[in-house]
Design a protein around this motif. Structure first.
Motif, PDB file in Angstrom:
ATOM      1  N   GLN A  16       0.732  -1.270  -0.204  1.00  0.00           N
ATOM      2  CA  GLN A  16      -0.030  -0.019   0.025  1.00  0.00           C
ATOM      3  C   GLN A  16       0.901   1.243   0.122  1.00  0.00           C
ATOM      4  O   GLN A  16       1.843   1.316   0.754  1.00  0.00           O
ATOM      5  N   LEU A  17       0.565   2.104  -0.938  1.00  0.00           N
ATOM      6  CA  LEU A  17       1.490   3.210  -0.886  1.00  0.00           C
ATOM      7  C   LEU A  17       0.726   4.511  -1.173  1.00  0.00           C
ATOM      8  O   LEU A  17      -0.404   4.721  -1.892  1.00  0.00           O
ATOM      9  N   SER A  18       1.015   5.545  -0.373  1.00  0.00           N
ATOM     10  CA  SER A  18       0.259   6.798  -0.399  1.00  0.00           C
ATOM     11  C   SER A  18       1.072   7.795  -1.218  1.00  0.00           C
ATOM     12  O   SER A  18       2.331   7.774  -0.978  1.00  0.00           O
ATOM     13  N   VAL A  19       0.703   8.469  -2.042  1.00  0.00           N
ATOM     14  CA  VAL A  19       1.364   9.452  -2.903  1.00  0.00           C
ATOM     15  C   VAL A  19       0.679  10.836  -2.937  1.00  0.00           C
ATOM     16  O   VAL A  19      -0.557  10.872  -3.183  1.00  0.00           O
ATOM     17  N   HIS A  20       1.526  11.849  -2.311  1.00  0.00           N
ATOM     18  CA  HIS A  20       0.861  13.368  -2.159  1.00  0.00           C
ATOM     19  C   HIS A  20       1.566  13.786  -3.463  1.00  0.00           C
ATOM     20  O   HIS A  20       2.929  14.056  -3.716  1.00  0.00           O
ATOM     21  N   THR A  21       0.763  14.528  -4.447  1.00  0.00           N
ATOM     22  CA  THR A  21       1.248  15.407  -5.544  1.00  0.00           C
ATOM     23  C   THR A  21       0.241  16.622  -5.581  1.00  0.00           C
ATOM     24  O   THR A  21      -0.788  16.688  -5.025  1.00  0.00           O
ATOM     25  N   ASP A  22       0.847  17.606  -6.382  1.00  0.00           N
ATOM     26  CA  ASP A  22      -0.297  18.627  -6.907  1.00  0.00           C
ATOM     27  C   ASP A  22      -1.287  18.408  -7.880  1.00  0.00           C
ATOM     28  O   ASP A  22      -1.011  17.187  -8.444  1.00  0.00           O
ATOM     29  N   TYR A  23      -2.091  19.131  -8.150  1.00  0.00           N
ATOM     30  CA  TYR A  23      -2.965  18.804  -9.262  1.00  0.00           C
ATOM     31  C   TYR A  23      -2.583  18.529 -10.475  1.00  0.00           C
ATOM     32  O   TYR A  23      -3.308  17.940 -11.351  1.00  0.00           O
ATOM     33  N   ASN A  24      -1.523  19.300 -10.728  1.00  0.00           N
ATOM     34  CA  ASN A  24      -0.565  19.011 -12.229  1.00  0.00           C
ATOM     35  C   ASN A  24      -0.249  17.276 -12.256  1.00  0.00           C
ATOM     36  O   ASN A  24      -0.218  17.036 -13.292  1.00  0.00           O
ATOM     37  N   GLY A  25       0.161  16.860 -11.059  1.00  0.00           N
ATOM     38  CA  GLY A  25       0.509  15.803 -11.234  1.00  0.00           C
ATOM     39  C   GLY A  25      -0.535  14.318 -11.136  1.00  0.00           C
ATOM     40  O   GLY A  25       0.001  13.273 -11.578  1.00  0.00           O
ATOM     41  N   LEU A  26      -1.659  14.704 -10.990  1.00  0.00           N
ATOM     42  CA  LEU A  26      -2.557  13.955 -10.852  1.00  0.00           C
ATOM     43  C   LEU A  26      -2.986  13.019 -11.967  1.00  0.00           C
ATOM     44  O   LEU A  26      -2.942  11.706 -11.896  1.00  0.00           O
ATOM     45  N   GLN A  76       9.130   6.088 -12.126  1.00  0.00           N
ATOM     46  CA  GLN A  76       8.298   6.629 -13.234  1.00  0.00           C
ATOM     47  C   GLN A  76       7.612   7.861 -12.611  1.00  0.00           C
ATOM     48  O   GLN A  76       7.214   8.885 -13.550  1.00  0.00           O
ATOM     49  N   VAL A  77       6.822   7.652 -11.466  1.00  0.00           N
ATOM     50  CA  VAL A  77       6.113   8.815 -11.014  1.00  0.00           C
ATOM     51  C   VAL A  77       6.848  10.073 -10.600  1.00  0.00           C
ATOM     52  O   VAL A  77       6.545  10.957 -10.852  1.00  0.00           O
ATOM     53  N   THR A  78       8.149   9.635  -9.798  1.00  0.00           N
ATOM     54  CA  THR A  78       9.129  10.827  -9.562  1.00  0.00           C
ATOM     55  C   THR A  78       9.643  11.495 -10.953  1.00  0.00           C
ATOM     56  O   THR A  78       9.593  12.672 -10.602  1.00  0.00           O
ATOM     57  N   GLU A  79       9.940  11.005 -11.992  1.00  0.00           N
ATOM     58  CA  GLU A  79      10.162  11.396 -13.091  1.00  0.00           C
ATOM     59  C   GLU A  79       9.368  12.240 -13.725  1.00  0.00           C
ATOM     60  O   GLU A  79       9.299  13.293 -14.195  1.00  0.00           O
ATOM     61  N   ALA A  80       7.907  11.690 -13.775  1.00  0.00           N
ATOM     62  CA  ALA A  80       6.744  12.349 -14.297  1.00  0.00           C
ATOM     63  C   ALA A  80       6.288  13.627 -13.656  1.00  0.00           C
ATOM     64  O   ALA A  80       6.015  14.614 -14.352  1.00  0.00           O
ATOM     65  N   THR A  81       6.566  13.550 -12.178  1.00  0.00           N
ATOM     66  CA  THR A  81       6.168  14.847 -11.444  1.00  0.00           C
ATOM     67  C   THR A  81       7.482  15.784 -11.303  1.00  0.00           C
ATOM     68  O   THR A  81       7.342  16.725 -10.367  1.00  0.00           O
ATOM     69  N   ASN A  82       8.415  15.483 -11.944  1.00  0.00           N
ATOM     70  CA  ASN A  82       9.820  16.143 -11.503  1.00  0.00           C
ATOM     71  C   ASN A  82      10.082  16.309 -10.176  1.00  0.00           C
ATOM     72  O   ASN A  82      10.479  17.214  -9.721  1.00  0.00           O
ATOM     73  N   GLY A  83      10.285  14.931  -9.536  1.00  0.00           N
ATOM     74  CA  GLY A  83      10.402  15.015  -8.236  1.00  0.00           C
ATOM     75  C   GLY A  83       9.711  15.302  -7.083  1.00  0.00           C
ATOM     76  O   GLY A  83       9.927  15.466  -6.158  1.00  0.00           O
ATOM     77  N   LYS A  84       8.352  16.050  -7.791  1.00  0.00           N
ATOM     78  CA  LYS A  84       7.696  16.737  -6.449  1.00  0.00           C
ATOM     79  C   LYS A  84       6.534  15.855  -5.636  1.00  0.00           C
ATOM     80  O   LYS A  84       6.075  16.166  -4.566  1.00  0.00           O
ATOM     81  N   ALA A  85       6.320  14.457  -6.418  1.00  0.00           N
ATOM     82  CA  ALA A  85       5.453  13.555  -5.636  1.00  0.00           C
ATOM     83  C   ALA A  85       6.264  13.133  -4.391  1.00  0.00           C
ATOM     84  O   ALA A  85       7.630  12.862  -4.199  1.00  0.00           O
ATOM     85  N   ILE A  86       5.310  13.004  -3.145  1.00  0.00           N
ATOM     86  CA  ILE A  86       5.907  12.398  -1.919  1.00  0.00           C
ATOM     87  C   ILE A  86       5.398  11.060  -1.803  1.00  0.00           C
ATOM     88  O   ILE A  86       4.084  10.861  -1.717  1.00  0.00           O
ATOM     89  N   PHE A  87       6.176   9.944  -1.278  1.00  0.00           N
ATOM     90  CA  PHE A  87       5.395   8.704  -1.232  1.00  0.00           C
ATOM     91  C   PHE A  87       5.762   8.248   0.183  1.00  0.00           C
ATOM     92  O   PHE A  87       6.536   8.510   0.981  1.00  0.00           O
ATOM     93  N   SER A  88       4.788   7.448   0.741  1.00  0.00           N
ATOM     94  CA  SER A  88       4.492   6.982   2.031  1.00  0.00           C
ATOM     95  C   SER A  88       4.085   5.504   1.869  1.00  0.00           C
ATOM     96  O   SER A  88       3.202   5.220   1.389  1.00  0.00           O
ATOM     97  N   GLU A  89       5.174   4.464   2.356  1.00  0.00           N
ATOM     98  CA  GLU A  89       4.871   3.079   2.079  1.00  0.00           C
ATOM     99  C   GLU A  89       4.110   2.508   3.149  1.00  0.00           C
ATOM    100  O   GLU A  89       4.768   2.645   4.348  1.00  0.00           O
ATOM    101  N   GLY A  90       3.333   1.570   2.991  1.00  0.00           N
ATOM    102  CA  GLY A  90       3.012   0.551   4.105  1.00  0.00           C
ATOM    103  C   GLY A  90       3.633  -0.685   4.071  1.00  0.00           C
ATOM    104  O   GLY A  90       4.519  -0.843   3.670  1.00  0.00           O
ATOM    105  N   GLU A  91       3.069  -1.482   4.926  1.00  0.00           N
ATOM    106  CA  GLU A  91       3.466  -2.793   5.071  1.00  0.00           C
ATOM    107  C   GLU A  91       3.247  -3.464   3.822  1.00  0.00           C
ATOM    108  O   GLU A  91       2.249  -3.417   3.136  1.00  0.00           O
ATOM    109  N   PRO A  92       4.066  -4.506   3.495  1.00  0.00           N
ATOM    110  CA  PRO A  92       3.865  -5.455   2.491  1.00  0.00           C
ATOM    111  C   PRO A  92       2.525  -6.315   2.773  1.00  0.00           C
ATOM    112  O   PRO A  92       2.132  -6.517   4.039  1.00  0.00           O
ATOM    113  N   ILE A  93       1.700  -6.526   1.941  1.00  0.00           N
ATOM    114  CA  ILE A  93       0.490  -7.219   1.977  1.00  0.00           C
ATOM    115  C   ILE A  93       0.187  -8.240   0.949  1.00  0.00           C
ATOM    116  O   ILE A  93       0.997  -8.258  -0.096  1.00  0.00           O
TER     117      ILE A  93
END
Length: 219
Positions: A138-148, A188-205
């Protein structure tokens, strides 16, 4: 090493065939341990107490660590083993099956018994709910509206499931990422958002798709 996906019974079922007036009733059940299997077999034997035979087989573990089978009075290797072979050949895990036989008065011979018990198990499985459990994160991604839009495109391309989207001054997207795609997806998300996306990883499921919906499992 990334764990491999594997098939399990989500819900058991029942199937029946008739061979030369003998009835073969297959009942399947998901199990977690040998005690579950023994309880299921005993319960089924009580239900069909008047049957000639209640043959059984079960498999437990992601690598089929525990397997058992019983001919329950049929000639050796004509019932339990063929039943177990079906579970193994279908690559199903954590499952038990009992095939109940009501004798029809005609002997089937060794080959006939093997074919009948094999066909009965397949009939039971065809009426069961079988899913593939897959490893993921499970992965949470924070991004601006341009990156959505870019994030949604990459989710579709890499078969990443969107569980929820929270809109505030930015966007928080809750995702379920297949384990094999996690690294490339983050890259790929990092590249597509020019490094603006922030990731928060959960436990493996472990998760699977049930009626076109994602179900998350505790193990």
């Amino acid at each position: 090493m990334t764990p491999e996906p594997y098939k399990v019974l989500l819900a058991g079922g029942e199937g029946e065939i008739t061979e030369k007036k003998s009835r073969f009733i297959a009942t399947t059940m998901p199990i977690k341990c040998e005690e579950d299997a023994v309880n299921f077999i005993n319960t089924t034997k009580k239900k069909y107490w008047d049957a000639r035979h209640n043959c059984s087989a079960f498999v437990i573990g992601r690598n089929h660590e525990l397997t058992r089978c019983s001919d329950d009075g049929e000639p050796a290797q004509t019932a339990g083993r063929p039943m177990l072979d079906v579970l193994l050949s279908e690559n199903i895990h954590d499952a038990a099956v009992v095939v109940t036989r009501y004798f029809g008065g005609t002997l089937l011979g060794t080959g006939g018994l093997v074919r009948a018990y094999t066909a009965a198990v397949k009939a039971g499985l065809s009426n069961s709910t079988i899913i593939t459990k897959q490893p993921g994160t499970q992965l949470s991604v924070h991004t601006d509206y341009n990156g959505l839009g870019k994030l949604q495109y990459l989710c579709s391309r890499l078969e990443v499931s969107i569980l929820d989207t929270i809109y505030t001054d930015a966007v928080q997207v809750e995702l379920l990422v297949p384990e094999g795609s996690r690294s490339i997806f983050i890259k790929q998300v990092t590249e597509a958002t020019n490094g603006k996306a922030i990731f928060s990883e959960g436990e493996p499921i472990w998760y699977g798709e049930v009626n076109n919906e994602i179900k998350i499992f505790s193990d």
